[in-house]
Design a protein around this motif. Sequence first.
Motif, PDB file in Angstrom:
ATOM      1  N   THR A   9       6.174  11.209 -10.621  1.00  0.00           N
ATOM      2  CA  THR A   9       6.167  12.039  -9.410  1.00  0.00           C
ATOM      3  C   THR A   9       4.963  11.705  -8.534  1.00  0.00           C
ATOM      4  O   THR A   9       5.057  11.772  -7.303  1.00  0.00           O
ATOM      5  CB  THR A   9       6.150  13.531  -9.767  1.00  0.00           C
ATOM      6  OG1 THR A   9       5.047  13.805 -10.640  1.00  0.00           O
ATOM      7  CG2 THR A   9       7.454  13.925 -10.473  1.00  0.00           C
ATOM      8  N   GLU A  10       3.867  11.314  -9.151  1.00  0.00           N
ATOM      9  CA  GLU A  10       2.677  10.965  -8.365  1.00  0.00           C
ATOM     10  C   GLU A  10       2.811   9.640  -7.609  1.00  0.00           C
ATOM     11  O   GLU A  10       1.940   9.288  -6.821  1.00  0.00           O
ATOM     12  CB  GLU A  10       1.422  10.928  -9.246  1.00  0.00           C
ATOM     13  CG  GLU A  10       1.531  10.059 -10.467  1.00  0.00           C
ATOM     14  CD  GLU A  10       1.893  10.858 -11.715  1.00  0.00           C
ATOM     15  OE1 GLU A  10       2.755  11.760 -11.625  1.00  0.00           O
ATOM     16  OE2 GLU A  10       1.318  10.555 -12.781  1.00  0.00           O
ATOM     17  N   ASP A  11       3.899   8.906  -7.832  1.00  0.00           N
ATOM     18  CA  ASP A  11       4.170   7.697  -7.060  1.00  0.00           C
ATOM     19  C   ASP A  11       4.843   8.016  -5.734  1.00  0.00           C
ATOM     20  O   ASP A  11       5.054   7.111  -4.907  1.00  0.00           O
ATOM     21  CB  ASP A  11       5.070   6.735  -7.854  1.00  0.00           C
ATOM     22  CG  ASP A  11       4.391   6.187  -9.097  1.00  0.00           C
ATOM     23  OD1 ASP A  11       5.067   6.098 -10.146  1.00  0.00           O
ATOM     24  OD2 ASP A  11       3.190   5.847  -9.018  1.00  0.00           O
ATOM     25  N   THR A  12       5.187   9.272  -5.521  1.00  0.00           N
ATOM     26  CA  THR A  12       5.811   9.676  -4.258  1.00  0.00           C
ATOM     27  C   THR A  12       4.858   9.441  -3.095  1.00  0.00           C
ATOM     28  O   THR A  12       3.730   9.935  -3.087  1.00  0.00           O
ATOM     29  CB  THR A  12       6.203  11.164  -4.309  1.00  0.00           C
ATOM     30  OG1 THR A  12       7.216  11.350  -5.291  1.00  0.00           O
ATOM     31  CG2 THR A  12       6.693  11.643  -2.958  1.00  0.00           C
ATOM     32  N   ASP A  13       5.295   8.641  -2.124  1.00  0.00           N
ATOM     33  CA  ASP A  13       4.451   8.273  -0.987  1.00  0.00           C
ATOM     34  C   ASP A  13       5.278   7.459   0.005  1.00  0.00           C
ATOM     35  O   ASP A  13       6.395   7.037  -0.312  1.00  0.00           O
ATOM     36  CB  ASP A  13       3.276   7.386  -1.435  1.00  0.00           C
ATOM     37  CG  ASP A  13       1.998   8.167  -1.675  1.00  0.00           C
ATOM     38  OD1 ASP A  13       1.185   7.716  -2.524  1.00  0.00           O
ATOM     39  OD2 ASP A  13       1.814   9.203  -1.014  1.00  0.00           O
TER      40      ASP A  13
ATOM     41  N   PHE B 137       0.847  -1.181   0.000  1.00  0.00           N
ATOM     42  CA  PHE B 137       0.000   0.000   0.000  1.00  0.00           C
ATOM     43  C   PHE B 137       0.888   1.238   0.000  1.00  0.00           C
ATOM     44  O   PHE B 137       2.065   1.170   0.370  1.00  0.00           O
ATOM     45  CB  PHE B 137      -0.895   0.038   1.244  1.00  0.00           C
ATOM     46  CG  PHE B 137      -2.014  -0.962   1.223  1.00  0.00           C
ATOM     47  CD1 PHE B 137      -1.772  -2.299   1.480  1.00  0.00           C
ATOM     48  CD2 PHE B 137      -3.307  -0.568   0.946  1.00  0.00           C
ATOM     49  CE1 PHE B 137      -2.809  -3.233   1.451  1.00  0.00           C
ATOM     50  CE2 PHE B 137      -4.355  -1.482   0.929  1.00  0.00           C
ATOM     51  CZ  PHE B 137      -4.102  -2.810   1.180  1.00  0.00           C
ATOM     52  N   ARG B 138       0.315   2.358  -0.376  1.00  0.00           N
ATOM     53  CA  ARG B 138       1.037   3.617  -0.261  1.00  0.00           C
ATOM     54  C   ARG B 138       0.107   4.657   0.330  1.00  0.00           C
ATOM     55  O   ARG B 138      -1.117   4.568   0.216  1.00  0.00           O
ATOM     56  CB  ARG B 138       1.583   4.083  -1.609  1.00  0.00           C
ATOM     57  CG  ARG B 138       0.540   4.387  -2.687  1.00  0.00           C
ATOM     58  CD  ARG B 138       1.235   4.662  -4.012  1.00  0.00           C
ATOM     59  NE  ARG B 138       0.289   4.968  -5.075  1.00  0.00           N
ATOM     60  CZ  ARG B 138       0.640   5.090  -6.351  1.00  0.00           C
ATOM     61  NH1 ARG B 138       1.912   4.923  -6.723  1.00  0.00           N
ATOM     62  NH2 ARG B 138      -0.278   5.380  -7.259  1.00  0.00           N
ATOM     63  N   GLN B 139       0.719   5.634   0.974  1.00  0.00           N
ATOM     64  CA  GLN B 139      -0.075   6.642   1.662  1.00  0.00           C
ATOM     65  C   GLN B 139       0.684   7.945   1.739  1.00  0.00           C
ATOM     66  O   GLN B 139       1.855   7.978   2.135  1.00  0.00           O
ATOM     67  CB  GLN B 139      -0.416   6.182   3.074  1.00  0.00           C
ATOM     68  CG  GLN B 139      -1.334   7.122   3.830  1.00  0.00           C
ATOM     69  CD  GLN B 139      -1.701   6.552   5.202  1.00  0.00           C
ATOM     70  OE1 GLN B 139      -0.944   5.789   5.804  1.00  0.00           O
ATOM     71  NE2 GLN B 139      -2.872   6.916   5.695  1.00  0.00           N
ATOM     72  N   ALA B 140       0.010   9.008   1.366  1.00  0.00           N
ATOM     73  CA  ALA B 140       0.552  10.351   1.539  1.00  0.00           C
ATOM     74  C   ALA B 140      -0.068  10.950   2.792  1.00  0.00           C
ATOM     75  O   ALA B 140      -1.171  10.546   3.199  1.00  0.00           O
ATOM     76  CB  ALA B 140       0.215  11.209   0.318  1.00  0.00           C
ATOM     77  N   PRO B 141       0.598  11.898   3.423  1.00  0.00           N
ATOM     78  CA  PRO B 141       0.050  12.516   4.636  1.00  0.00           C
ATOM     79  C   PRO B 141      -1.362  13.061   4.414  1.00  0.00           C
ATOM     80  O   PRO B 141      -1.619  13.736   3.421  1.00  0.00           O
ATOM     81  CB  PRO B 141       1.034  13.644   4.930  1.00  0.00           C
ATOM     82  CG  PRO B 141       2.313  13.168   4.341  1.00  0.00           C
ATOM     83  CD  PRO B 141       1.927  12.417   3.101  1.00  0.00           C
ATOM     84  N   GLY B 142      -2.274  12.705   5.293  1.00  0.00           N
ATOM     85  CA  GLY B 142      -3.636  13.196   5.200  1.00  0.00           C
ATOM     86  C   GLY B 142      -4.525  12.451   4.243  1.00  0.00           C
ATOM     87  O   GLY B 142      -5.695  12.807   4.073  1.00  0.00           O
TER      88      GLY B 142
END
Length: 124
Positions: free
Chosen positions: A88-92, A37-42
């Motif tokens: 860049t949208e894979d940043t997590d 899984f991946r998750q960005a803050p918030g």
Amino acid sequence: QVQLVESGGGLVQSGGSLKLSCAASGFNLDTFIVGWFRQAPGKEREGVSCIFNGRGGTYYPESVKGRFTISRENTKGTVHLQMNDLKTEDTDGYYCATDLRARGDGPAEDFSFWGQGTQVTVAS
């Protein structure tokens, strides 16, 4: 005691590759389902891949299909996530998770056991 430890994250340029690893201990990896899984803050955790027990079937959402590959080495107790053509949208933060039963496209709540995560940053 089930334990998962992720490694392999880092900084990479757009279009580059990274290989994440999830070292599992305390249980028989070949009988469990493992997801990344991946998750960005918030934001909510988003499933990016899943590998099933038995024949090891896999699942990928459209956002990563053709770019990410999940694999498992049961004898080494390790699951890998090969990520190619990173954007860049894979940043997590990336997390591995496991449970005896889970849906490939299911939510994070399907999984009971989690690692601490590893950060992936893709620069433009």
